[in-house]
Motif scaffolding. Structure first.
Motif, PDB file in Angstrom:
ATOM      1  N   VAL A 513       0.652  -1.152   0.073  1.00 37.44           N
ATOM      2  CA  VAL A 513      -0.119  -0.021   0.077  1.00 37.44           C
ATOM      3  C   VAL A 513       0.966   1.171  -0.151  1.00 37.44           C
ATOM      4  N   GLU A 514       2.087   1.330   0.664  1.00 41.46           N
ATOM      5  CA  GLU A 514       2.704   2.248   0.730  1.00 41.46           C
ATOM      6  C   GLU A 514       3.444   2.724  -0.674  1.00 41.46           C
ATOM      7  N   GLU A 515       3.465   1.779  -1.473  1.00 41.62           N
ATOM      8  CA  GLU A 515       4.163   2.087  -2.998  1.00 41.62           C
ATOM      9  C   GLU A 515       2.875   2.563  -3.730  1.00 41.62           C
ATOM     10  N   LEU A 516       1.571   2.715  -3.539  1.00 43.59           N
ATOM     11  CA  LEU A 516       0.648   2.936  -4.471  1.00 43.59           C
ATOM     12  C   LEU A 516      -0.184   4.382  -3.703  1.00 43.59           C
ATOM     13  N   ASP A 517      -0.721   4.912  -4.586  1.00 43.61           N
ATOM     14  CA  ASP A 517      -1.716   6.063  -4.389  1.00 43.61           C
ATOM     15  C   ASP A 517      -3.046   5.771  -4.771  1.00 43.61           C
ATOM     16  N   ALA A 518      -4.025   6.352  -4.270  1.00 44.02           N
ATOM     17  CA  ALA A 518      -5.096   5.968  -4.613  1.00 44.02           C
ATOM     18  C   ALA A 518      -5.684   6.063  -5.965  1.00 44.02           C
ATOM     19  N   ASP A 553      -8.319  -7.296  -3.179  1.00 40.05           N
ATOM     20  CA  ASP A 553      -8.027  -8.440  -2.836  1.00 40.05           C
ATOM     21  C   ASP A 553      -6.698  -8.083  -1.830  1.00 40.05           C
ATOM     22  N   MET A 554      -6.684  -8.279  -0.439  1.00 36.88           N
ATOM     23  CA  MET A 554      -5.576  -7.660   0.357  1.00 36.88           C
ATOM     24  C   MET A 554      -5.000  -8.906   1.022  1.00 36.88           C
ATOM     25  N   LEU A 563      -7.628 -11.723   1.579  1.00 36.78           N
ATOM     26  CA  LEU A 563      -9.074 -11.372   1.954  1.00 36.78           C
ATOM     27  C   LEU A 563      -9.631 -10.231   1.195  1.00 36.78           C
ATOM     28  N   GLN A 564     -11.008 -10.488   0.772  1.00 38.49           N
ATOM     29  CA  GLN A 564     -11.621  -9.392  -0.045  1.00 38.49           C
ATOM     30  C   GLN A 564     -12.213  -8.379   0.825  1.00 38.49           C
ATOM     31  N   ILE A 565     -11.996  -7.201   0.444  1.00 42.82           N
ATOM     32  CA  ILE A 565     -12.322  -6.070   1.053  1.00 42.82           C
ATOM     33  C   ILE A 565     -13.050  -5.014   0.089  1.00 42.82           C
ATOM     34  N   SER A 566     -14.360  -4.591   0.545  1.00 42.73           N
ATOM     35  CA  SER A 566     -15.079  -4.103  -0.244  1.00 42.73           C
ATOM     36  C   SER A 566     -14.699  -2.561  -0.161  1.00 42.73           C
ATOM     37  N   THR A 567     -14.851  -1.707  -1.636  1.00 39.42           N
ATOM     38  CA  THR A 567     -14.741  -0.390  -1.227  1.00 39.42           C
ATOM     39  C   THR A 567     -15.472   0.445  -2.158  1.00 39.42           C
ATOM     40  N   ALA A 579      -9.774   1.025   3.578  1.00 41.24           N
ATOM     41  CA  ALA A 579      -9.537  -0.077   2.978  1.00 41.24           C
ATOM     42  C   ALA A 579      -8.761  -1.085   3.983  1.00 41.24           C
ATOM     43  N   ILE A 580      -7.459  -0.310   4.412  1.00 41.87           N
ATOM     44  CA  ILE A 580      -6.412  -0.801   5.276  1.00 41.87           C
ATOM     45  C   ILE A 580      -6.991  -1.509   6.518  1.00 41.87           C
TER      46      ILE A 580
END
Lengths: 700, 583
Positions: A513-518, A553-554, A563-567, A579-580
């Motif tokens: 996640v830290e390598e990503l932006d929204a 999927d996180m 695990l699948q997380i809804s957003t 999400a995190i």
């Protein structure tokens, strides 16, 4: 003009057609024998019968659940699988055969692996290589591809799968290969892994693509044939197919991605449960379907059926779970079902060391349970229920079918009592307890094992045999409310009428996640959304009827299951943080711990587009008094209950005669045409305004 | 006395619980070895510490669990309290090698222990002289990693930070270790919850009685099966090809004596323990015995303490199969355990010939590689085992490229390995002509190779069957032997021994060819159309078709040359006067 939505569900024994009058909500039902070798024939026969009393132009849409895909893979319909080739990265053509190198059975020296769907001589390595970051390590040798194309043409290959390493990050080599093949081998169907299942794990991705490729010729020709025959009956309504994820798709879409319709049939029951749950205001439902040979369980949370993406088609089922390595893995959304060999026809037996077992063998439709008098000598679950007084001792199906309790008694005495020393009642009650414990297990798999507390759910019981076992199953899982829908035997076919269009896409992200932006993720979602929109529009869904569901999927970095997380949309920085947070919480709920300072990785972004269809109208009836009218009382008979360990004389009611609002105190029996509901002591049964039977524990 | 229906219901619930424990362990673990390869096992023991239920996980773990729980509890000074969990990996107590960490949790119900939960997981590093803790040349257990005696790793529900500290300071990838240990704890917690639910539901007396009955049931079935076998004494032997420190073969010998419904397994005649790491602690030896027993009787008998009761195992102390400390044992688990199974099956082949298979690849091909990744300055370790051919069986070919007998771990996806480790794969394919010829062909092995992308790395191999091939049965031929080598960046080939530790440099390519399974029955009796199929699929060469099977194939037409085949097969037969040859 009258307008009908028509659904057709092909079962092992019968093909069911249900027509829903869109105005009145009235249902017409046609039952004809299934024709396993030519499944389309049974469908057409059902239509012919239906059209005796209706006009073809009154049909607005045909929705079909088909088992053709899974039966072809199981080798059950005597079809030769089409000649299919695989193109993959050079050096890796056997990945599809090696699989995960694990044997499906541990202690059986005579185990077999499922045969490879594509023989080794039709699997080809292409010079090319893409690396883990999507970088091109070795450019693709297109001359080699062209030469191969000639060969495939000569060999008269009907379908081709293309799956190369790391194509889920960079599909360029697969695309170039497909382009050449499209030009040179015009007659062949082509399936590309980066389109069919763009997720990491080369074996599973390739397997999914290969299954798709093998099914394409079979499913296309089946659907085309069906369409032509329907048109010859002047049925011109669009044909839609149920997908394994519980959504429907047009015939054309299904033919292109047959991997999506593999578990077409079983999905329908869960969809029906979700639909009915919505009507009665229960969003969390465990769906339980028990027929003649199997029982199936599924979970619905917040009105949405639980979906899994890990599945093996044609695999062996052991205690409700598919045995890893026994089938062909398919990465595609499936309604999360657990299944076991437990139905009315399931046989009880005693082994040489005197333990009592129930299943997995079933007496099937022929000879069926001993009490049917069709030559069956083995005791079944139905026979046990009969001995315990739960089934009508004279006839079933409203008098259509005669029952022989003496034969049931003989079978249980010979096969169980003599071998164990149990008396008749103990044996019959034992069979029911064991089959209930097996079925409780599949309900546990879809709830507890997934991190959900069954006490937060309502149990929806259907299928011919389901309502007989509803109360003990609910008690086992501590569920206090059970719903038995109006026509339990037709409920699955009904589900087809309530299904929406669905289109699923997935895209690998594979970053911390830290390598990503929204913004990056929003872009991925946006691209998928536009693709789905086009797809649904093509199938005739208007834009205002569309819904888009986003999931990530996180996992913790270093883990390898997600695990699948809804957003939500739009996906902004605060949504990423959310999400995190949701991921930590879900990990805690499912696995009992979470580690807040651990790096979190997003593996995939998933988009499901839903095209809403007009739902069947369910008429709300006026509630009448609690008191049951005299004419609903059929008789009294002795019924055995485990809790009191004895028979009790209970009243038998006719479900057809019960009125909304009626309340019955258990123990009681409620009979109807295709099913019998057993209301246990400590339970009440109430008819609600939609004519469901609502069973409540301890309710007065 | 508890009724038989309740027993069956509780039995189902216990087995389901072990499976559910496995799912929690796998899903919440960190290391690919546990998550992807599922190298762990979960069990339930009764209050007398006897195995009551197990999930179908890893045979080499499972058979050792009985010993591990018994000995682990015996070593305790203070009794376990509610909320405690016992952790250890000392092979002489736990029954398998150091990387396998055992975790035991007592289940208290009304101040009384009513059951124990135990799981064992293979951690991809536990310290010692090489990454992966599987040094092929270790001579003492101290070189193989950190030895943990039974300690209360969890006390009253909390992890003991001091013990955790010692553990984490001795392993190469502490974060992952801790993640995996937490997963082991989560699995036992889940099991605990389920057992308590059963106790609430049925009462602890019924629950304990049911466990007792489940064991008696298995015992009855096992005795029935043994009774059906012909009485007598049957011996067999086979060899390990090297010990890791010498190239001297080591003998395993077994004598099986059947009398009435009892079975005696005597390892007298097995060589003394050796200097290298191939000694198998007693738990590993027992695992092999229990595994084979279940295979050759009825695989559907539930595995628990009851199965063991009709069997009397004697393993002389100080031998390869029951060594004394401080013998090194890392390879005993993975390699000697497989040979033990080969020897036992060879003996059972004389008793129940139609129920055994020819020798499988007979090794797990353990590869551990690691070093420092320059990209982030961190230590990395990658461990895997590689499948090979399965032995031919009566009426069935051996399965190609599959894990056999004492292991059943999965491979890690190449796309996962390359994303995490500085390795690039070049090949992962079936190996032509490696399956032993036979009426029922042995399964083929496979070829796997990769290139090192880091500047340097240390590679350890622990394998077998590069000198003595997997044997065939009833006229079936041997499977191909395994091979290991490095192709240096300059093109030179360096052949490697089956147990070694070597340095690799950037761009070196490591190549593994795994053994094939032995054949079953005479090769010239094989259906020629099956030989043709194998040739077309590149699993058997044209030459082997001719030389081994006596089948002449017209490749252009893709068919069998029936006439030439008949003639050739006749010639290959020792007495050829009937003219009636298969095919």
């Amino acid at each position: 003009m009258v307008s009908y939505r028509v659904s057709v569900d092909i079962g092992g024994t019968f093909t069911d057609l249900i027509a829903l009058n869109e105005e009145t909500g009235e249902i017409v039902n046609v039952k004809v024998p299934s024709t396993p070798r030519k499944p389309a024939e049974g469908v057409i026969n059902a239509f012919k019968e239906f059209l005796n009393n209706a006009n073809p132009e009154e049909i607005s849409v045909v929705i079909h659940a088909t088992t053709i895909a899974v039966n072809a893979l199981l080798g059950q319909i005597g079809l030769e699988l089409p000649k299919t080739a695989l193109l993959t990265t050079k050096g890796f053509r056997d990945i599809i055969e090696i699989g995960r190198q694990r044997r499906p059975e541990l202690y059986n020296l005579f185990f077999q692996k499922p045969r490879a769907l594509i023989p080794r001589r039709l699997r080809f390595g292409i010079e090319e290589r893409i690396g883990p970051k999507g970088e091109i390590i070795k450019p693709i040798n297109l001359i080699e591809v062209e030469k191969l194309a000639e060969k495939l043409k000569r060999e008269k290959v009907e379908s081709i799968a293309i799956s190369m390493l790391f194509s889920f990050i960079n599909p360029i080599h697969e695309q170039k290969t497909a382009k050449i093949l499209n030009e040179k081998v015009k007659d062949a169907f082509i399936s590309i892994s980066s389109e069919i299942a763009p997720e990491y794990r080369e074996y599973e991705r390739t397997s999914t693509t290969v299954v798709n490729a093998v099914l394409m010729p079979i499913v296309s020709s089946y659907l085309n044939e069906l369409k032509v025959e329907l048109e010859s009956l002047s049925v011109k309504a669009p044909l839609c197919i149920m997908q394994s994820d519980g959504g429907i798709a047009s015939k054309e879409t299904a033919a292109k991605k047959p991997v999506s319709i593999i578990e077409s049939g079983p999905a329908a029951g869960v969809i029906a449960s979700a639909f009915y749950g919505n009507i009665i205001g229960n969003k969390n439902i465990l769906s339980f379907d028990m027929g003649g040979t199997t029982a199936k369980a599924g979970a619905i949370r917040n009105g949405v059926p639980e979906i899994t993406t890990e599945y093996e088609v044609a695999g062996k089922v052991h205690k409700g779970r598919i045995v890893k390595g026994s089938g062909y893995p398919v990465r595609h959304p499936f309604i999360d079902l657990a299944e076991c060999s437990a139905g009315g026809g399931t046989i009880a037996w005693v082994d040489e060391a005197k333990a009592l077992h129930v299943g997995p063998i079933s007496a099937g439709a022929k000879p069926g349970p001993a009490c049917y008098g069709a030559g069956g000598e083995k005791p079944t679950v139905t026979d046990a229920n009969l001995i315990l007084g739960r089934l009508n001792p004279q006839y079933l199906l409203g008098g259509k079918m005669k029952i022989y309790p003496k034969l049931a008694e003989k079978a249980i005495k010979n096969e169980i009592c003599q071998k164990t020393g149990l008396n008749l009642v103990e044996a019959a009650a034992g069979i029911i307890r064991i089959v209930n414990s097996v079925m409780a297990k599949i309900l546990r798999i879809v709830s507890i094992e997934r991190g959900y507390d069954p006490r937060d759910f309502v149990l929806m019981c259907f299928g011919g045999a389901g309502p007989m076992h509803a109360c003990p199953l609910a008690e086992e899982l501590q569920i206090s409310k059970v719903v038995i829908p109006p026509n339990p035997g037709l409920f699955s076919a009904y589900g087809l009428l309530a299904a929406d269009f669905k289109c699923n896409l997935v895209k690998a992200i594979m970053k911390k996640v830290e390598e990503l932006d929204a913004e990056e993720i929003e872009h991925v979602f946006d691209v998928m959304e536009r693709k789905c929109l086009k797809n649904l529009q093509f199938q005739g869904v208007p834009k205002e009827k569309m819904l888009f569901v986003r999931q990530l999927d996180m996992r913790y970095f270093g883990q390898s299951y997600e695990l699948q997380i809804s957003t939500t949309k739009p996906f902004l920085n605060e949504n990423l943080l959310q999400a995190i947070e949701s991921f930590h919480n879900k990990h805690e709920a499912v696995y009992g711990y979470s580690v807040k300072d651990e790096a979190v990785e997003i593996v995939n972004a998933r988009l499901t587009a839903i095209g809403l269809v007009e739902k069947p109208k369910v008429v709300k009836k006026k509630l009448e008094g609690k008191k049951v009218s005299e004419d609903a009382v059929l008789t009294k008979r002795k019924v055995f209950f485990e809790k009191i360990n004895n028979y009790e004389n209970v009243t038998v009611f006719s479900r057809e005669k019960l009125r909304p609002g009626n309340l019955i105190q258990g123990p009681a029996i409620i009979e109807q045409y295709d099913s019998t509901t057993v209301v246990y002591p400590d339970w009440t049964a109430e008819v609600d305004e939609f004519e469901n039977l609502i069973l409540k524990f301890g309710g007065k | 006395m508890v009724d038989l229906v309740t027993v069956e219901v509780i039995h189902g619930a216990l087995t389901y619980t072990t499976e559910e424990m496995g799912i929690v362990l796998r899903n919440s673990a960190y290391s690919p070895n546990i998550k992807e390869r599922m190298d762990f096992s979960c069990t339930i023991f009764d209050q007398k510490a006897r195995l009551a239920a197990q999930a179908e996980h890893i045979p080499v773990h499972l058979g050792s669990m009985g010993l591990a729980v018994k000995r682990g509890l015996e070593k305790l000074d203070e009794p376990l309290e509610n909320g405690d969990m016992l952790l250890f990996n000392d092979p002489y107590i736990s029954g398998t090698h150091l990387p396998d960490i055992t975790l035991i949790t007592p289940v208290f119900y009304k101040d009384e222990i009513i059951a124990y939960l135990a799981n064992k997981a293979h951690h991809s590093d536990i310290g010692g002289k090489t990454p992966g803790s599987m040094a092929g040349d270790a001579t003492e257990i101290y070189q193989e990693g950190l030895i943990i005696p039974p300690v209360k790793f969890v006390k009253k529900g909390k992890i003991d930070k001091e013990i955790a500290g010692i553990l984490m300071s001795n392993v190469r990838t502490p974060k992952i270790r801790m993640g995996d240990l937490r997963a082991q704890i989560a699995a036992n917690k889940l099991g605990q919850k389920r057992i308590l639910q059963l106790a609430e539901r049925y009462g602890s007396t019924v629950l304990c009685e049911a466990m007792e009955e489940i064991m008696s049931y298995s015992e009855r079935r096992m005795r029935n099966e043994i009774k059906k076998m012909p009485e007598g004494s049957y011996s067999a032997e086979d060899f390990l090809e090297s010990t890791g420190t010498t190239e001297k073969p080591v003998k395993i010998k077994v004598t099986i004596t059947l009398k009435d419904e009892n079975l005696k397994i005597d390892y007298n005649g097995t060589d003394p323990q050796v200097e290298g790491p191939v000694n198998a602690v007693l738990g590993v030896t027992l695992s092999g015995v229990y595994y084979v027993l279940k295979c050759v009787t009825d695989p559907s008998i539930p595995m628990n303490d009851g199965c063991y009761r009709p069997v009397d195992v004697y393993v002389p102390e100080g031998t390869l199969l029951n060594p004394s400390p401080p013998a090194a044992v890392a390879g005993g688990n993975v390699e000697t355990s497989q040979r033990n199974v080969d020897v036992l099956l060879k003996a059972f082949a004389q008793i129940v010939p139609e129920r055994v298979c020819a020798a499988c690849q007979g090794t797990m091909n353990n590869i551990a590689v690691g070093g420092i990744d320059k990209r982030n300055g961190q230590q990395w370790t990658f461990y895997e085992t590689i499948a090979g051919g399965y032995g031919g069986r009566k009426g069935m070919d051996g399965v190609d490229a599959i894990h056999s007998h004492m292991t059943n771990t999965m491979n890690t996806p190449i796309e996962a390995i390359e994303t995490i480790y500085p390795i690039r794969f070049l090949k992962y394919e079936l190996r032509m002509d490696s399956g032993g010829a036979g009426k029922w062909r042995g399964g083929v092995g496979l070829e796997r190779s990769w290139m090192l992308l880091a500047d340097s790395a240390t590679l350890s191999i622990m394998a077998e069957r590069t000198k003595f091939a997997p044997w065939g049965l009833y006229g079936g031929k041997e499977g191909a032997k395994g091979e290991f080598y490095i192709v240096r960046a300059d093109g030179t080939h360096v052949k490697l021994k089956s147990k070694c530790t070597v340095k690799m440099k950037k761009d070196d390519v490591f190549v593994v060819k795994t053994p094939g399974g032995g054949g079953y029955g005479v090769p010239i009796e094989r259906d020629p159309s099956l030989v043709l199929e194998d040739v077309l699929n590149g699993l058997v060469s044209l030459e082997s078709a001719k030389n081994e099977y006596g089948v002449v194939i017209d490749l252009a037409e893709a068919k069998v040359d029936r006439e030439s085949t008949k003639r050739l097969r006749c010639k290959m037969k020792t007495n050829c006067n009937t003219g009636e040859v298969n095919g």
